[in-house]
Design a protein around this motif. Structure first.
Motif, PDB file in Angstrom:
ATOM      1  N   VAL A  77      -1.737  -5.426   6.915  1.00 20.25           N
ATOM      2  CA  VAL A  77      -0.895  -5.347   6.017  1.00 20.25           C
ATOM      3  C   VAL A  77      -0.419  -3.277   4.785  1.00 20.25           C
ATOM      4  O   VAL A  77      -1.140  -2.571   4.972  1.00 20.25           O
ATOM      5  CB  VAL A  77      -2.698  -5.431   5.338  1.00 20.25           C
ATOM      6  CG1 VAL A  77      -1.819  -6.060   3.325  1.00 20.25           C
ATOM      7  CG2 VAL A  77      -3.446  -6.465   5.343  1.00 20.25           C
ATOM      8  N   GLU A  78       0.851  -3.720   4.781  1.00 18.83           N
ATOM      9  CA  GLU A  78       1.166  -2.999   3.988  1.00 18.83           C
ATOM     10  C   GLU A  78       1.341  -3.139   2.671  1.00 18.83           C
ATOM     11  O   GLU A  78       2.223  -4.423   2.844  1.00 18.83           O
ATOM     12  CB  GLU A  78       2.771  -2.568   4.397  1.00 18.83           C
ATOM     13  CG  GLU A  78       2.140  -2.649   6.170  1.00 18.83           C
ATOM     14  CD  GLU A  78       3.235  -2.524   6.319  1.00 18.83           C
ATOM     15  OE1 GLU A  78       4.362  -1.449   6.521  1.00 18.83           O
ATOM     16  OE2 GLU A  78       4.036  -2.831   7.744  1.00 18.83           O
ATOM     17  N   ALA A  79       1.480  -2.631   1.106  1.00 17.35           N
ATOM     18  CA  ALA A  79       1.268  -2.795   0.388  1.00 17.35           C
ATOM     19  C   ALA A  79       2.740  -1.687  -0.268  1.00 17.35           C
ATOM     20  O   ALA A  79       3.139  -0.780   0.348  1.00 17.35           O
ATOM     21  CB  ALA A  79       0.507  -3.557  -1.151  1.00 17.35           C
ATOM     22  N   PHE A  80       3.561  -1.875  -1.405  1.00 21.70           N
ATOM     23  CA  PHE A  80       4.506  -1.437  -1.710  1.00 21.70           C
ATOM     24  C   PHE A  80       5.136  -1.750  -2.782  1.00 21.70           C
ATOM     25  O   PHE A  80       4.991  -2.719  -3.227  1.00 21.70           O
ATOM     26  CB  PHE A  80       5.743  -1.492  -0.407  1.00 21.70           C
ATOM     27  CG  PHE A  80       6.373  -2.967  -0.556  1.00 21.70           C
ATOM     28  CD1 PHE A  80       7.635  -2.872  -0.697  1.00 21.70           C
ATOM     29  CD2 PHE A  80       6.022  -3.420   1.174  1.00 21.70           C
ATOM     30  CE1 PHE A  80       8.411  -4.393  -0.805  1.00 21.70           C
ATOM     31  CE2 PHE A  80       6.456  -4.907   1.492  1.00 21.70           C
ATOM     32  CZ  PHE A  80       7.886  -5.034   0.202  1.00 21.70           C
ATOM     33  N   TYR A  81       5.286  -1.161  -3.485  1.00 25.21           N
ATOM     34  CA  TYR A  81       6.785  -0.752  -4.479  1.00 25.21           C
ATOM     35  C   TYR A  81       7.594  -1.885  -4.934  1.00 25.21           C
ATOM     36  O   TYR A  81       8.484  -1.314  -3.323  1.00 25.21           O
ATOM     37  CB  TYR A  81       6.251  -0.123  -5.889  1.00 25.21           C
ATOM     38  CG  TYR A  81       5.555   0.533  -6.712  1.00 25.21           C
ATOM     39  CD1 TYR A  81       4.736  -0.893  -7.149  1.00 25.21           C
ATOM     40  CD2 TYR A  81       4.413   1.321  -6.109  1.00 25.21           C
ATOM     41  CE1 TYR A  81       3.362  -0.488  -7.944  1.00 25.21           C
ATOM     42  CE2 TYR A  81       3.299   1.528  -6.784  1.00 25.21           C
ATOM     43  CZ  TYR A  81       2.918   0.723  -7.273  1.00 25.21           C
ATOM     44  OH  TYR A  81       1.462   1.054  -8.498  1.00 25.21           O
ATOM     45  N   LEU A  82       8.433  -2.365  -5.681  1.00 21.66           N
ATOM     46  CA  LEU A  82      10.106  -2.771  -5.657  1.00 21.66           C
ATOM     47  C   LEU A  82      11.132  -2.542  -6.199  1.00 21.66           C
ATOM     48  O   LEU A  82      10.417  -1.822  -7.110  1.00 21.66           O
ATOM     49  CB  LEU A  82      10.013  -4.490  -5.138  1.00 21.66           C
ATOM     50  CG  LEU A  82       8.514  -5.764  -4.884  1.00 21.66           C
ATOM     51  CD1 LEU A  82       9.244  -7.184  -5.130  1.00 21.66           C
ATOM     52  CD2 LEU A  82       9.114  -5.420  -3.258  1.00 21.66           C
TER      53      LEU A  82
END
Length: 82
Positions: A77-82
Motif C-alpha cells: 500500500v502506498e498513499a500520496f497527495y495528488l
C-alpha cells in the motif's frame, strides 16, 4: 500546484468514516491517492500502510444500516497527495 510544506503528513492508518478513530479531517482537505500493488485504486474506504491492507466495498451489498460491506485486500500500500 500544491505546496508540500503546507500538507499534513499522511498517517499510517486512515479511514474516510468520520466516526472512526482513524479519521483525520485535515488530511481530507486535500486530494489523496492510494496505490495497491502498483495499481491506483479509487474505491478505498480505509487503509493501513504498515499492515499492508485496504478496505474496499464488496459490490453493491449493504449492511443493515445502509453502509457498504467492506472487504480487506492485502498487498503493498502506498498513499500520496495528488
Amino acid at each position: 500546484m500544491t505546496d508540500t510544506a503546507q500538507l499534513p503528513p499522511l498517517p499510517d492508518h486512515l479511514s474516510i468514516d468520520p466516526r472512526s478513530p482513524f479519521h483525520n479531517a485535515a488530511v481530507f482537505e486535500h486530494d489523496i491517492g492510494i496505490r495497491l500493488n502498483d495499481r491506483e485504486r479509487t474505491d478505498v474506504e480505509e487503509y493501513c500502510i504498515s499492515e499492508g491492507w485496504v478496505k474496499v466495498p464488496a459490490g453493491k451489498t449493504r449492511d443493515r444500516h445502509g453502509k457498504p460491506l467492506l472487504i480487506k485486500v492485502r498487498g503493498k500500500v502506498e498513499a500520496f497527495y495528488l
